[in-house]
Design a protein around this motif. Structure first.
Motif, PDB file in Angstrom:
ATOM      1  N   SER A 100       0.821  -1.220   0.000  1.00 63.38           N
ATOM      2  CA  SER A 100       0.000   0.000   0.000  1.00 63.38           C
ATOM      3  C   SER A 100       0.849   1.262   0.000  1.00 63.38           C
ATOM      4  O   SER A 100       0.286   2.379  -0.012  1.00 63.38           O
ATOM      5  N   GLN A 101       2.173   1.115  -0.004  1.00 62.83           N
ATOM      6  CA  GLN A 101       3.095   2.265  -0.034  1.00 62.83           C
ATOM      7  C   GLN A 101       2.728   3.324   1.006  1.00 62.83           C
ATOM      8  O   GLN A 101       2.810   4.530   0.741  1.00 62.83           O
ATOM      9  N   ASN A 102       2.252   2.891   2.184  1.00 62.49           N
ATOM     10  CA  ASN A 102       1.893   3.798   3.282  1.00 62.49           C
ATOM     11  C   ASN A 102       0.906   4.878   2.849  1.00 62.49           C
ATOM     12  O   ASN A 102       0.920   6.013   3.358  1.00 62.49           O
ATOM     13  N   ASP A 103       0.063   4.514   1.906  1.00 59.84           N
ATOM     14  CA  ASP A 103      -0.966   5.419   1.379  1.00 59.84           C
ATOM     15  C   ASP A 103      -2.333   4.787   1.608  1.00 59.84           C
ATOM     16  O   ASP A 103      -2.656   3.739   1.021  1.00 59.84           O
ATOM     17  N   LEU A 104      -3.158   5.408   2.487  1.00 60.89           N
ATOM     18  CA  LEU A 104      -4.440   4.807   2.873  1.00 60.89           C
ATOM     19  C   LEU A 104      -5.356   4.592   1.670  1.00 60.89           C
ATOM     20  O   LEU A 104      -5.996   3.540   1.537  1.00 60.89           O
ATOM     21  N   ALA A 105      -5.412   5.571   0.761  1.00 62.56           N
ATOM     22  CA  ALA A 105      -6.294   5.445  -0.417  1.00 62.56           C
ATOM     23  C   ALA A 105      -5.890   4.229  -1.248  1.00 62.56           C
ATOM     24  O   ALA A 105      -6.747   3.451  -1.702  1.00 62.56           O
ATOM     25  N   ILE A 123      -8.626 -12.544   3.057  1.00 64.09           N
ATOM     26  CA  ILE A 123      -8.023 -11.211   2.984  1.00 64.09           C
ATOM     27  C   ILE A 123      -7.381 -10.901   4.337  1.00 64.09           C
ATOM     28  O   ILE A 123      -8.023 -11.067   5.379  1.00 64.09           O
ATOM     29  N   VAL A 124      -6.087 -10.510   4.297  1.00 64.37           N
ATOM     30  CA  VAL A 124      -5.362 -10.156   5.515  1.00 64.37           C
ATOM     31  C   VAL A 124      -5.022  -8.669   5.436  1.00 64.37           C
ATOM     32  O   VAL A 124      -4.476  -8.215   4.422  1.00 64.37           O
ATOM     33  N   LEU A 125      -5.356  -7.928   6.498  1.00 62.66           N
ATOM     34  CA  LEU A 125      -5.165  -6.476   6.486  1.00 62.66           C
ATOM     35  C   LEU A 125      -4.246  -6.015   7.618  1.00 62.66           C
ATOM     36  O   LEU A 125      -4.504  -6.335   8.785  1.00 62.66           O
ATOM     37  N   ALA A 126      -3.164  -5.278   7.256  1.00 68.51           N
ATOM     38  CA  ALA A 126      -2.339  -4.544   8.235  1.00 68.51           C
ATOM     39  C   ALA A 126      -2.721  -3.077   8.037  1.00 68.51           C
ATOM     40  O   ALA A 126      -2.200  -2.412   7.163  1.00 68.51           O
ATOM     41  N   ALA A 127      -3.659  -2.616   8.875  1.00 63.82           N
ATOM     42  CA  ALA A 127      -4.330  -1.345   8.586  1.00 63.82           C
ATOM     43  C   ALA A 127      -3.463  -0.124   8.857  1.00 63.82           C
ATOM     44  O   ALA A 127      -2.915   0.016   9.953  1.00 63.82           O
ATOM     45  N   LEU A 128      -3.392   0.777   7.887  1.00 61.29           N
ATOM     46  CA  LEU A 128      -2.612   2.005   8.064  1.00 61.29           C
ATOM     47  C   LEU A 128      -3.258   2.904   9.109  1.00 61.29           C
ATOM     48  O   LEU A 128      -2.570   3.606   9.844  1.00 61.29           O
ATOM     49  N   GLU A 129      -4.626   2.871   9.137  1.00 60.91           N
ATOM     50  CA  GLU A 129      -5.314   3.679  10.146  1.00 60.91           C
ATOM     51  C   GLU A 129      -6.445   2.849  10.768  1.00 60.91           C
ATOM     52  O   GLU A 129      -6.892   1.866  10.168  1.00 60.91           O
ATOM     53  N   THR A 130      -6.925   3.251  11.939  1.00 65.16           N
ATOM     54  CA  THR A 130      -7.883   2.412  12.667  1.00 65.16           C
ATOM     55  C   THR A 130      -9.312   2.542  12.156  1.00 65.16           C
ATOM     56  O   THR A 130     -10.108   1.628  12.325  1.00 65.16           O
ATOM     57  N   THR A 131      -9.633   3.672  11.539  1.00 65.83           N
ATOM     58  CA  THR A 131     -11.039   3.921  11.185  1.00 65.83           C
ATOM     59  C   THR A 131     -11.286   3.839   9.678  1.00 65.83           C
ATOM     60  O   THR A 131     -10.351   3.854   8.886  1.00 65.83           O
ATOM     61  N   GLY A 132     -12.590   3.730   9.322  1.00 64.89           N
ATOM     62  CA  GLY A 132     -13.008   3.784   7.915  1.00 64.89           C
ATOM     63  C   GLY A 132     -13.111   2.438   7.227  1.00 64.89           C
ATOM     64  O   GLY A 132     -13.224   2.372   6.001  1.00 64.89           O
ATOM     65  N   TRP A 133     -13.130   1.321   7.960  1.00 62.58           N
ATOM     66  CA  TRP A 133     -13.085  -0.009   7.345  1.00 62.58           C
ATOM     67  C   TRP A 133     -14.429  -0.738   7.330  1.00 62.58           C
ATOM     68  O   TRP A 133     -14.575  -1.763   6.656  1.00 62.58           O
TER      69      TRP A 133
END
Ligand code: GYE
Length: 352
Positions: A100-105, A123-133
């Motif tokens: 994700s190149q440290n880009d949330l979008a 699907i495995v997610l290492a989330a850049l931010e905690t919200t919006g999922w």
């Protein structure tokens, strides 16, 4: 007398017949050894809502894992990525790796891609931010994908993912505060500067909160706090800017090793001695942190385990087979100190 002898003879015959009967019936002392995992023919009572069509007999070779990695921001991340790539090969599962190149979008776009990909079933997610999922997690669930959160927790209803595997970042923050208290014992001031991870991430939020929970124990005061985005370069730039303002600092709490290395460079260039004038503490315990401790520049590193892939894949397979999973499996982690007499030996045994 004759009858008596006849009776004894008949009795002895009876005893011998009985003894012969006992030898015939085998006594089962232990269950027969099961070599192959028993093929479960009928489905167990209630398969969890995450089970795949191959349940209850899914194998690793049935899994096609879409992994949304944050990016490649340092030693910890490199070890985490290798753990996923190497373990996938060892287990024989298919891994589709998304940087994700440290880009949330970009990370959200990658998630959509995996939801629409008919081959991907995990699907495995290492989330850049905690919200919006929430919305995208619901789409993944409706599409029948097993979702596992790794490394960074998210703020979303727990029924939108099978399980979360990652560290207790708040506990890492509390440990850091306790270690900083020890480091600052005997120092006239307890002013600490905090280098924060990327804003919005659970690692940054929770480590900061945990540190603030513990710092009161010895009267630590955070006099500067700013993000260095997990990087050595930004960690250095932020520390340099603070040093131009003031050199009244006794400790630096770097939320990861890389930012700690940047602070150490800045201190040296400002004529201060890290480890003496200013105590630097970081989180992760990567190999380079041990080097910095052996050189006396870094005083403590609080471990955060990046080798999560085996646990994540095991959880994905269990979920695929319909097993209910605990919602969080915290990692077991330690603390390492520069003044540890066995540090060289410990460092030699590290794998990342
Ligand atoms: O501490 C840092 C990385 O999410 C725990 O992310 C991880 C953190 C780790 O960039 O080095």
């Amino acid at each position: 007398m004759f009858h008596y002898k006849k009776l004894v003879f008949l009795f002895m015959v009876a005893v011998m017949v009985l003894a012969a009967c006992q030898q015939a019936t085998p006594v089962v002392t232990e269950a027969p050894v099961v070599t192959e995992a028993p093929v479960v023919t009928e489905a167990p009572a209630a398969l969890s809502e995450w089970s795949l069509d191959c349940a209850p007999n899914c194998q690793y070779s049935d899994l096609v894992v879409g992994f949304l990695q944050t990016g490649s921001e340092g030693g910890w991340r490199a070890a985490n990525t290798s753990s996923f790539k190497e373990t996938a090969e060892q287990l024989g599962l298919t891994l589709k790796f998304y940087d994700s190149q440290n880009d949330l979008a970009k990370q959200v776009a990658g998630f959509h891609q995996f939801v629409q990909d008919p081959e991907v079933n995990v699907i495995v997610l290492a989330a850049l931010e905690t919200t919006g999922w929430e919305e995208i997690l619901q789409e993944a669930k409706d599409a029948g994908k097993v979702v596992v959160i790794e490394d960074r927790r998210i703020d979303a209803p727990e029924d939108l993912y099978a399980t979360y595997i990652g560290s207790d970042f708040a506990e890492e923050g509390r440990k850091s505060a306790a270690e900083m208290c020890k480091l600052l014992e005997g120092m006239e001031g307890k002013k600490v500067w905090e280098l924060v991870g990327n804003v919005g991430s659970s690692a940054a939020k929770d480590r900061g909160q945990g540190f603030r929970e513990g710092m009161g124990e010895c009267g630590i005061e955070i006099t500067n706090s700013q993000t260095g985005n997990w990087s050595t370069t930004e960690g250095k730039q932020v520390t340099e800017a603070w040093l131009r303002e003031s050199k009244d600092v006794q400790g630096i709490f770097a939320q990861n090793d890389e930012m700690g290395f940047g602070a150490i460079e800045a201190l040296k260039e400002a004529g201060l001695t890290p480890g003496e004038d200013v105590k630097v503490l970081s989180v992760d315990a990567t190999g380079n942190a041990f080097k910095a401790m052996l050189e006396g520049d870094l005083s403590v590193t609080v471990e955060c385990n990046p080798l999560l892939a085996p646990q994540v894949y095991e959880a994905a397979l269990k979920a695929a087979n319909g097993e209910e999973l605990p919602k969080w499996v915290p990692s077991q982690e330690g603390v390492f100190r520069a003044d540890d007499p066995n540090l060289e030996e410990i460092a030699a045994g590290r794998t990342y």
